[in-house]
Design a protein around this motif. Sequence first.
Motif, PDB file in Angstrom:
ATOM      1  N   GLY A   1      -4.557   5.154  -7.037  1.00 26.90           N
ATOM      2  CA  GLY A   1      -5.592   5.626  -6.459  1.00 26.90           C
ATOM      3  C   GLY A   1      -5.846   7.222  -6.530  1.00 26.90           C
ATOM      4  O   GLY A   1      -4.840   7.741  -6.960  1.00 26.90           O
ATOM      5  N   PRO A   2      -7.163   7.733  -6.443  1.00 26.33           N
ATOM      6  CA  PRO A   2      -7.163   9.001  -6.464  1.00 26.33           C
ATOM      7  C   PRO A   2      -6.633  10.071  -5.220  1.00 26.33           C
ATOM      8  O   PRO A   2      -6.181   9.409  -4.293  1.00 26.33           O
TER       9      PRO A   2
ATOM     10  N   THR B   1     -12.231   5.864  -1.499  1.00 27.26           N
ATOM     11  CA  THR B   1     -13.332   4.875  -0.953  1.00 27.26           C
ATOM     12  C   THR B   1     -13.067   3.516  -1.480  1.00 27.26           C
ATOM     13  O   THR B   1     -14.183   2.718  -1.350  1.00 27.26           O
ATOM     14  N   PHE B   2     -11.921   3.114  -1.908  1.00 28.11           N
ATOM     15  CA  PHE B   2     -11.625   1.716  -2.459  1.00 28.11           C
ATOM     16  C   PHE B   2     -11.837   1.007  -1.249  1.00 28.11           C
ATOM     17  O   PHE B   2     -11.170   1.281   0.039  1.00 28.11           O
ATOM     18  N   ALA B   3     -12.144  -0.240  -1.564  1.00 26.03           N
ATOM     19  CA  ALA B   3     -12.242  -1.285  -0.263  1.00 26.03           C
ATOM     20  C   ALA B   3     -11.430  -2.418  -0.932  1.00 26.03           C
ATOM     21  O   ALA B   3     -12.032  -3.241  -1.795  1.00 26.03           O
ATOM     22  N   ASP B   4     -10.338  -2.752  -0.041  1.00 22.15           N
ATOM     23  CA  ASP B   4      -9.737  -4.129  -0.629  1.00 22.15           C
ATOM     24  C   ASP B   4     -10.361  -5.220  -0.924  1.00 22.15           C
ATOM     25  O   ASP B   4     -10.272  -5.848  -1.852  1.00 22.15           O
ATOM     26  N   VAL B   5     -11.273  -5.831   0.493  1.00 15.44           N
ATOM     27  CA  VAL B   5     -11.841  -6.851   0.585  1.00 15.44           C
ATOM     28  C   VAL B   5     -12.756  -7.211  -0.648  1.00 15.44           C
ATOM     29  O   VAL B   5     -12.813  -8.124  -1.449  1.00 15.44           O
TER      30      VAL B   5
ATOM     31  N   LYS C   1       0.830  -1.442   0.053  1.00 14.04           N
ATOM     32  CA  LYS C   1      -0.077  -0.051   0.059  1.00 14.04           C
ATOM     33  C   LYS C   1       0.882   1.259   0.034  1.00 14.04           C
ATOM     34  O   LYS C   1       1.928   1.181   0.623  1.00 14.04           O
ATOM     35  N   GLY C   2       0.500   2.177  -0.828  1.00 13.11           N
ATOM     36  CA  GLY C   2       1.383   3.363  -0.909  1.00 13.11           C
ATOM     37  C   GLY C   2       0.313   4.600  -0.748  1.00 13.11           C
ATOM     38  O   GLY C   2      -0.743   4.587  -0.088  1.00 13.11           O
ATOM     39  N   ALA C   3       1.012   5.429  -1.025  1.00 10.25           N
ATOM     40  CA  ALA C   3       0.247   7.077  -0.663  1.00 10.25           C
ATOM     41  C   ALA C   3      -0.735   7.273  -1.549  1.00 10.25           C
ATOM     42  O   ALA C   3      -0.785   6.647  -2.870  1.00 10.25           O
ATOM     43  N   TYR C   4      -1.843   8.086  -1.135  1.00  7.55           N
ATOM     44  CA  TYR C   4      -3.156   8.452  -2.003  1.00  7.55           C
ATOM     45  C   TYR C   4      -3.620   7.006  -2.583  1.00  7.55           C
ATOM     46  O   TYR C   4      -4.244   7.258  -3.640  1.00  7.55           O
ATOM     47  N   GLY C   5      -3.774   5.985  -2.190  1.00 10.90           N
ATOM     48  CA  GLY C   5      -4.528   4.918  -2.418  1.00 10.90           C
ATOM     49  C   GLY C   5      -3.936   4.013  -3.468  1.00 10.90           C
ATOM     50  O   GLY C   5      -4.483   3.144  -4.068  1.00 10.90           O
ATOM     51  N   GLN C   6      -2.555   4.408  -3.554  1.00 10.89           N
ATOM     52  CA  GLN C   6      -1.786   3.307  -4.588  1.00 10.89           C
ATOM     53  C   GLN C   6      -1.563   1.896  -3.934  1.00 10.89           C
ATOM     54  O   GLN C   6      -1.332   1.971  -2.626  1.00 10.89           O
ATOM     55  N   GLN C   7      -1.662   0.866  -4.833  1.00 11.72           N
ATOM     56  CA  GLN C   7      -1.893  -0.397  -4.298  1.00 11.72           C
ATOM     57  C   GLN C   7      -1.309  -1.444  -5.403  1.00 11.72           C
ATOM     58  O   GLN C   7      -1.572  -1.168  -6.478  1.00 11.72           O
ATOM     59  N   LEU C   8      -0.609  -2.398  -4.756  1.00 14.80           N
ATOM     60  CA  LEU C   8       0.021  -3.477  -5.575  1.00 14.80           C
ATOM     61  C   LEU C   8      -0.204  -4.817  -4.955  1.00 14.80           C
ATOM     62  O   LEU C   8      -0.369  -4.825  -3.739  1.00 14.80           O
TER      63      LEU C   8
END
Length: 67
Positions: free
Chosen positions: A45-46, A51-55, A24-31
């Motif tokens: 991410g924005p 409002t992003f939900a991983d699960v 998980k990174g800043a501003y909703g960035q994910q890998l």
Amino acid sequence: RQYSQQIKPIVDQAMIPNDFVMAKGAYGQQLYVIPSLELTVVRNGPAERNTFADVEFLTRLLTGFRR
């Protein structure tokens, strides 16, 4: 394995393979990386509200994706 409180609810899901890796990174960035499924997902991410939900995302992604 040990996980942060933020990630543990995600990896505890029954659908998540043992080789799941997440960053998980800043501003909703994910890998998300799942080698057993030959799957890599990068999310930019924005910058404002997140409002992003991983699960929910992983459930939709992995439903029907099993080999």
